[in-house]
Design a protein around this motif. Structure first.
Motif, PDB file in Angstrom:
ATOM      1  N   THR A 292      11.970  -4.453   7.527  1.00 45.63           N
ATOM      2  CA  THR A 292      11.314  -3.432   6.554  1.00 45.63           C
ATOM      3  C   THR A 292      11.112  -2.521   7.687  1.00 45.63           C
ATOM      4  O   THR A 292       9.595  -3.046   8.822  1.00 45.63           O
ATOM      5  CB  THR A 292       9.820  -4.124   5.540  1.00 45.63           C
ATOM      6  N   GLU A 293      11.100  -1.255   8.143  1.00 41.10           N
ATOM      7  CA  GLU A 293      10.173  -0.157   8.801  1.00 41.10           C
ATOM      8  C   GLU A 293       9.184   0.285   7.964  1.00 41.10           C
ATOM      9  O   GLU A 293       9.328   1.069   6.898  1.00 41.10           O
ATOM     10  CB  GLU A 293      10.886   0.904   9.368  1.00 41.10           C
ATOM     11  N   TYR A 294       8.133  -0.008   8.932  1.00 42.21           N
ATOM     12  CA  TYR A 294       6.828   0.601   7.591  1.00 42.21           C
ATOM     13  C   TYR A 294       6.077   1.185   8.200  1.00 42.21           C
ATOM     14  O   TYR A 294       5.320   0.952   8.850  1.00 42.21           O
ATOM     15  CB  TYR A 294       5.873  -1.147   7.852  1.00 42.21           C
ATOM     16  N   ASP A 295       6.508   2.487   8.229  1.00 42.53           N
ATOM     17  CA  ASP A 295       5.754   3.787   9.054  1.00 42.53           C
ATOM     18  C   ASP A 295       4.613   4.222   8.890  1.00 42.53           C
ATOM     19  O   ASP A 295       4.089   4.610  10.166  1.00 42.53           O
ATOM     20  CB  ASP A 295       6.555   5.454   8.438  1.00 42.53           C
ATOM     21  N   ALA A 296       3.918   3.766   8.043  1.00 39.54           N
ATOM     22  CA  ALA A 296       2.386   3.882   7.812  1.00 39.54           C
ATOM     23  C   ALA A 296       1.445   2.790   8.502  1.00 39.54           C
ATOM     24  O   ALA A 296       0.815   3.737   8.922  1.00 39.54           O
ATOM     25  CB  ALA A 296       2.245   4.363   5.892  1.00 39.54           C
TER      26      ALA A 296
ATOM     27  N   PHE B 155       2.660  -1.906  16.297  1.00 40.93           N
ATOM     28  CA  PHE B 155       2.243  -0.287  17.675  1.00 40.93           C
ATOM     29  C   PHE B 155       1.310   0.292  17.456  1.00 40.93           C
ATOM     30  O   PHE B 155       0.790   0.239  16.195  1.00 40.93           O
ATOM     31  CB  PHE B 155       3.328   0.394  17.681  1.00 40.93           C
ATOM     32  N   ASP B 156      -0.127   0.170  18.184  1.00 40.22           N
ATOM     33  CA  ASP B 156      -0.450   0.729  18.159  1.00 40.22           C
ATOM     34  C   ASP B 156      -0.913   2.556  18.243  1.00 40.22           C
ATOM     35  O   ASP B 156      -1.751   2.959  17.551  1.00 40.22           O
ATOM     36  CB  ASP B 156      -1.857   0.335  18.498  1.00 40.22           C
ATOM     37  N   ASP B 157      -0.032   3.223  18.484  1.00 42.19           N
ATOM     38  CA  ASP B 157       0.007   4.892  18.305  1.00 42.19           C
ATOM     39  C   ASP B 157       1.432   4.658  17.993  1.00 42.19           C
ATOM     40  O   ASP B 157       2.060   4.194  18.240  1.00 42.19           O
ATOM     41  CB  ASP B 157       0.172   5.503  19.984  1.00 42.19           C
ATOM     42  N   ALA B 158       1.342   5.482  17.208  1.00 40.92           N
ATOM     43  CA  ALA B 158       2.585   6.515  16.196  1.00 40.92           C
ATOM     44  C   ALA B 158       3.597   7.077  17.654  1.00 40.92           C
ATOM     45  O   ALA B 158       5.405   6.914  17.035  1.00 40.92           O
ATOM     46  CB  ALA B 158       2.357   8.261  15.906  1.00 40.92           C
ATOM     47  N   GLU B 159       3.413   7.125  19.015  1.00 44.36           N
ATOM     48  CA  GLU B 159       4.596   8.219  19.237  1.00 44.36           C
ATOM     49  C   GLU B 159       5.322   6.698  19.602  1.00 44.36           C
ATOM     50  O   GLU B 159       6.918   6.807  20.088  1.00 44.36           O
ATOM     51  CB  GLU B 159       3.971   8.519  20.876  1.00 44.36           C
ATOM     52  N   THR B 160       5.216   5.482  20.267  1.00 48.03           N
ATOM     53  CA  THR B 160       5.421   4.255  20.840  1.00 48.03           C
ATOM     54  C   THR B 160       6.354   4.157  19.712  1.00 48.03           C
ATOM     55  O   THR B 160       7.462   3.295  19.813  1.00 48.03           O
ATOM     56  CB  THR B 160       4.934   3.584  21.620  1.00 48.03           C
ATOM     57  N   TYR B 161       5.865   3.442  18.294  1.00 49.88           N
ATOM     58  CA  TYR B 161       6.724   3.156  17.593  1.00 49.88           C
ATOM     59  C   TYR B 161       7.427   4.109  16.744  1.00 49.88           C
ATOM     60  O   TYR B 161       8.876   3.545  17.022  1.00 49.88           O
ATOM     61  CB  TYR B 161       5.882   3.617  16.017  1.00 49.88           C
ATOM     62  N   ARG B 162       7.645   5.543  16.879  1.00 50.29           N
ATOM     63  CA  ARG B 162       9.072   6.156  16.989  1.00 50.29           C
ATOM     64  C   ARG B 162      10.315   5.955  17.855  1.00 50.29           C
ATOM     65  O   ARG B 162      11.298   5.986  17.540  1.00 50.29           O
ATOM     66  CB  ARG B 162       8.040   7.947  16.864  1.00 50.29           C
ATOM     67  N   LYS B 163       8.869   5.873  18.806  1.00 49.12           N
ATOM     68  CA  LYS B 163      10.493   5.809  19.717  1.00 49.12           C
ATOM     69  C   LYS B 163      11.258   4.095  20.048  1.00 49.12           C
ATOM     70  O   LYS B 163      12.390   4.025  19.933  1.00 49.12           O
ATOM     71  CB  LYS B 163      10.259   5.641  21.319  1.00 49.12           C
ATOM     72  N   VAL B 164      10.350   3.310  19.332  1.00 52.56           N
ATOM     73  CA  VAL B 164      11.027   2.294  19.027  1.00 52.56           C
ATOM     74  C   VAL B 164      12.422   2.346  17.936  1.00 52.56           C
ATOM     75  O   VAL B 164      13.305   1.777  18.006  1.00 52.56           O
ATOM     76  CB  VAL B 164      10.046   1.226  19.133  1.00 52.56           C
TER      77      VAL B 164
END
Length: 103
Positions: free
Chosen positions: A61-65, A27-36
């Protein structure tokens, strides 16, 4: 609800050697990634279901960085073997594109 194809920046697959396949959803933005991520839809169980393998065979693996999810799983047919339809594993991400995420 949103399809992976509509909210992910990258959804791709590739070989991880001749016997495994790696799939990435980025994902290209943290907000969308966190929601998913909060939905829990992207998981080892989902990849196991989509690719007809045991959940125990999926390394997820969930790769937060990197705002990414990665799954490595066994190929059902080894790359280049008789019956292989995608020697590079580059077209195996298609089942992920229609996954519906409740965001």
């Amino acid at each position: 609800m949103a399809l992976i194809r509509d909210i992910a920046t990258v959804c791709k697959s590739k070989n991880a050697g001749p016997f495994e396949l790696t799939l990435d959803v980025v994902f290209d933005d943290a907000e969308t990634y966190r929601k998913v991520k909060a939905t829990g839809v992207l998981s080892a169980d989902l990849f196991a279901t989509l690719y007809s393998v045991s959940p125990n065979a999926v390394q997820f693996t969930e790769y937060d960085a990197g705002l990414a999810f990665k799954a490595t799983l066994p190929r059902l047919v080894s790359a280049g073997d008789i019956g292989d339809t995608d020697v590079y594993g580059a077209q195996q991400h298609a089942p992920l594109l229609d996954v519906d995420i409740p965001v």
